[in-house]
Design an enzyme around this catalytic site. Sequence first.
Site, PDB file in Angstrom:
ATOM      1  N   HIS A  15       0.828  -1.207   0.000  1.00  0.00           N
ATOM      2  CA  HIS A  15       0.000   0.000   0.000  1.00  0.00           C
ATOM      3  C   HIS A  15       0.867   1.265   0.000  1.00  0.00           C
ATOM      4  CE1 HIS A  15      -3.965  -1.963   0.857  1.00  0.00           C
ATOM      5  NE2 HIS A  15      -3.129  -2.936   1.197  1.00  0.00           N
TER       6      HIS A  15
ATOM      7  N   ASP B  16      -6.027   5.800   1.332  1.00  0.00           N
ATOM      8  CA  ASP B  16      -6.073   4.395   0.937  1.00  0.00           C
ATOM      9  C   ASP B  16      -7.503   3.867   1.049  1.00  0.00           C
ATOM     10  OD1 ASP B  16      -5.790   1.349   1.740  1.00  0.00           O
ATOM     11  OD2 ASP B  16      -3.900   1.900   0.768  1.00  0.00           O
TER      12      ASP B  16
END
Length: 423
Positions: free
Chosen positions: A20, A113
């Site tokens: 990520h 995110d």
Amino acid sequence: MPTSADPAYVALLPSAGMGHLTPFLRLASSLVSLGCHVTLLRPLPIVSSAKSLQFSDFLSSHPSVHCLDLHLLPFQPSSADSTDPFFLQFESISRSVPLLLPLEPKPSALVTDIFLASSVAPVARARLNLPCFVLFTSSASMLSLCASFNIPGSRFVDASMIPPVLRDPNNPFTQQFSTNGAALAGMDGVLVNTFDALEMRALAALNQGEVLEGLPRVFTIGPLKPLERRRAQARELEWLDGQPERSVVYVSFGSQTALSEEQIKELARGLDRSGFSRHWFMGRVKERGLVVKDWVEQEEILAHGAVATFMSHCGWNSVTEAAMHGVHVLAWPRNGDQRINAGVVEAVGMGRLFKGWEWGCGGEKVVVGEVVEEELREIMEDARVVAGAARVREEAVRAVAVGGGGGGSRDSLTGLIEKLGEC
């Protein structure tokens, strides 16, 4: 493009895990190169030394990026039925989002995110008064599943590709996936590290309202370019320099996927039986192989002319890096989004699914060395896959090209920046 007198200013909040963080840092670098001001929100404490080093290297090589630390509330393992440190980090960041104070100067937008979407969006609007975008760190195909997951009977992704964990409604990952997927409709846009030629059908369905009516625009911004780094793994690259052109099998199952000891032994046996040189991210195995136990800069390995085949778990960063360098993929997905991503690899013709693999076996079924050998020989001799990977590379280069003849992803990102510069 925004003028130098009025540049867009973007704040980025990544979540846990290298898979990520990496696309967030690459996005930050791309934004800076296009004239944006960037603030990187860094959640502390960081759960891995590799991730901490990644932050430090990035900030030292991008001095114009402002780093603002977000000190997290203490871990509360009792709040989530999980012992996974990365999942607990997701939870901790999510619970700490209300600690964010208005940023000065005020950004044009906040990008976060997908795993933080449901907690960040309300704070971005109510407290920070900012538009909120999601950087979706997997494929557009996986985004289709995430956006439609709460729709009964939705079949935008083949059921055989859905991760087994998502079939358990009581699993904390499933609950998080569902909550954040539902939050997508309220975002101001979704950025995906992909390009039109790689996922044309999925992108069309997303932007034409076929997956979810009211879903915000999906911006293609990939393939995000790797960060420029010093040549840190000279030993590995020196070994590759001594191998023939397109003769090496590179094996990596990512930063969080573990194989059983028995499976590792069978994999090694199959690699040895195949006779191909191999670079294995895990010393030296006789004269034909190299096993690496430390962190490696994967894109440098994939860019090397000696590498022909990538045996991969199909994390999305790995798929886009292989696409960028024209390396064909032998897909051996293990969990999460990896089976869906492997489907993208197959559909676009840049690789094939490992036939000895079974979804949901949890690593319990051991694939024997003879099967590994057979799979490697077949893909190394498959001219269609080699040609497909080369074609995908051409499309990847075109997607981020400047000027006429392509540049779809570059145009998408610059168009977004222009819009933000007007805010």
